[in-house]
Structures are given as structure tokens and as C-alpha cells.
Design a protein around this motif. Sequence first.
Motif, PDB file in Angstrom:
ATOM      1  N   CYS A  72      10.494  53.778  17.629  1.00 37.64           N
ATOM      2  CA  CYS A  72      10.910  53.018  16.445  1.00 37.64           C
ATOM      3  C   CYS A  72       9.672  52.825  15.588  1.00 37.64           C
ATOM      4  CB  CYS A  72      11.475  51.671  16.892  1.00 37.64           C
ATOM      5  SG  CYS A  72      11.775  50.536  15.525  1.00 37.64           S
ATOM      6  N   ASN A  74       9.171  50.613  13.346  1.00 38.85           N
ATOM      7  CA  ASN A  74       8.900  49.220  12.977  1.00 38.85           C
ATOM      8  C   ASN A  74       7.797  48.654  13.875  1.00 38.85           C
ATOM      9  OD1 ASN A  74      10.899  49.435  11.057  1.00 38.85           O
ATOM     10  ND2 ASN A  74      12.494  48.721  12.446  1.00 38.85           N
ATOM     11  N   CYS A  79       7.070  43.562  20.481  1.00 34.40           N
ATOM     12  CA  CYS A  79       7.712  44.761  21.026  1.00 34.40           C
ATOM     13  C   CYS A  79       6.692  45.713  21.646  1.00 34.40           C
ATOM     14  CB  CYS A  79       8.473  45.470  19.912  1.00 34.40           C
ATOM     15  SG  CYS A  79       9.300  46.955  20.483  1.00 34.40           S
TER      16      CYS A  79
HETATM   17  S1  SF4 Z   1      11.832  45.198  18.420  1.00 32.88           S
HETATM   18 FE1  SF4 Z   1      11.185  45.879  16.378  1.00 32.88          FE
HETATM   19  S2  SF4 Z   1       9.664  47.485  16.739  1.00 32.88           S
HETATM   20 FE2  SF4 Z   1      10.750  47.145  18.684  1.00 32.88          FE
HETATM   21  S3  SF4 Z   1      12.380  48.636  18.694  1.00 32.88           S
HETATM   22 FE3  SF4 Z   1      13.259  46.791  17.818  1.00 32.88          FE
HETATM   23  S4  SF4 Z   1      12.975  46.969  15.581  1.00 32.88           S
HETATM   24 FE4  SF4 Z   1      11.645  48.494  16.583  1.00 32.88          FE
END
Ligand code: SF4
Length: 260
Positions: A72, A74, A79
Motif C-alpha cells: 500500500c 499510503n 502500519c
Molecule cells: S493502514 Fe494505512 S498504510 Fe497500512 S495498509 Fe492501511 S491504508 Fe495502507
Amino acid sequence: VKDYSFESLFSFDGYAEKLPDGKYRIVKKKTFIDDLTKLPNPDWSWMEFDIYNQNPNDPLVAGLPIMCTRGCPNNCTYCSSKLYWGQRFLYRPIEKVIEEILSSYNQYGIKNFSVVDDNPAFDKNWFLKFCQSYRKMPQDINISFNNFSIKTVDQDVIDGLKIIRQNKITIAIETGSQGMQKHINKRLDLKDAAAKVDLLKKNKIRMHVAWMIGFPNETMGQINETVNMAKKLRTYSIQVFPVFPFPGTKLYEEANHKAS
Ligand code: SF4
């Protein structure tokens, strides 16, 4: 063996090591697999499926894990996904995913699959094409998505979910405080998130929503905002995680700093 050091015995690329004093040391990954087309299907031949198939009617319990996309882009502070996949998004060729599902279905009679991707509809085109390809699947195969980003939800994606016979998804909103959304770099617009929850409800898609409580410096007021939002949304089910700072994340640094 002359050298018993961790590095010498286990030359993994990227790992976390617990030190004798109870602290952790993170050795960051330096290389990542870029080409997912080269990955073979998992070898499930050793798995005693009968033991796990206690409740074959519930795909969330009995789903065989499958990964369609990886990572991902983000950067939420709590995370750990970027530590093992990199802060990026890759997807497998759709035909390989379909082939993996059909192979487990034909070889082991598996009918329930649980997608463990972090953000499966991040590339909307890929996701919609996957849904179209899924039409050819036998009707008794069920697939469930465990981590759906609410940011990616729109009517097209919902229509795709219907094609793959998906009537329940899991989404993570985490906090009902707009200030905390910014602080943890999740950056959901909570009004938009609530509107998307409504849209999913209108389309009869049930939601399991994940929330988190206990961020460093989180106030009772912010916790109450989370509780109130969870109550107001009235989704099918929720789970509330106590915040746990994973080593290697920004949240871990923040928690460490606060503790010192
Ligand atoms: S917590 Fe945030 S960085 Fe981690 S997978 Fe979900 S959206 Fe992506």
C-alpha cells in the motif's frame, strides 16, 4: 560454526530481533520482489484441510488466504505493511490469481478464499478487471476481502463487489477524530467516510469496521469521538484494537519518545 551472531546464522534481508534486554532491533529490508509474475502458487499439499474446515459456511473462518496485490503506498504511522512490502503497490496478473483459486478448488475442494491484501482496490482498473474475470468462476466459490480501504470505495467498485458476490467487506476507519486522523497520517475525511458507509449500506454490502483506541497523547475527547462515530455508523460489526506500536513504525518512535 565459528560465528553465532544472528546475522551470520540467519542472513535474512530485513528482520526484527529481540535483544537480551527486551528491546528490539530492526534491520531494514534492502531488496523487494518487484515482479510478482514469478511467484509460484503456495504449496498447500501439507495442509490438513479437514481440521480447519469446521465451519465451511463462513468464508471468514474457513477462507484459504490468497494475495492478489501487494503493499500500500499510503503511510499511516502505525502500519507495518511498508516494512515488509515497501511503501508501494504491486499487483499480480489476474489470470495467475484466477489460476491459483481454481487450482486450490480443483485439487483440495476449497471453496472459500480470504483475500489478505492491504488495499486491493488501490488500482481501480485492476480491481474492476479482476471482478469481470471472476464471472467465469464456479458459483460455489466464495471470496472475501479483509482490508478494504474506504478511500477507494465508489459506485464502480461496489458494482465490482456485487459481480464477485461480495456482501460483506472489512474496512478500517480507526479513529473518529479528524485531528487524530491527521496525526496518524491516515487522513480519511470522516464526512466522506460516513457517506461511503451509507453508499455501501444502500447497496446492501455489510461492513465490519476496525477502530483503534490508545494512541500516544490521545485524549478522552478523541476516544469519545471514535466511540460516537462507531455508534452513529451502525455498521454490521466492529472490532476495537488497543493501539500496539510495532517496531520500525513512526508510531513506535513516537511511543518510545513519550516513554523516555
Ligand atoms: S493502514 Fe494505512 S498504510 Fe497500512 S495498509 Fe492501511 S491504508 Fe495502507
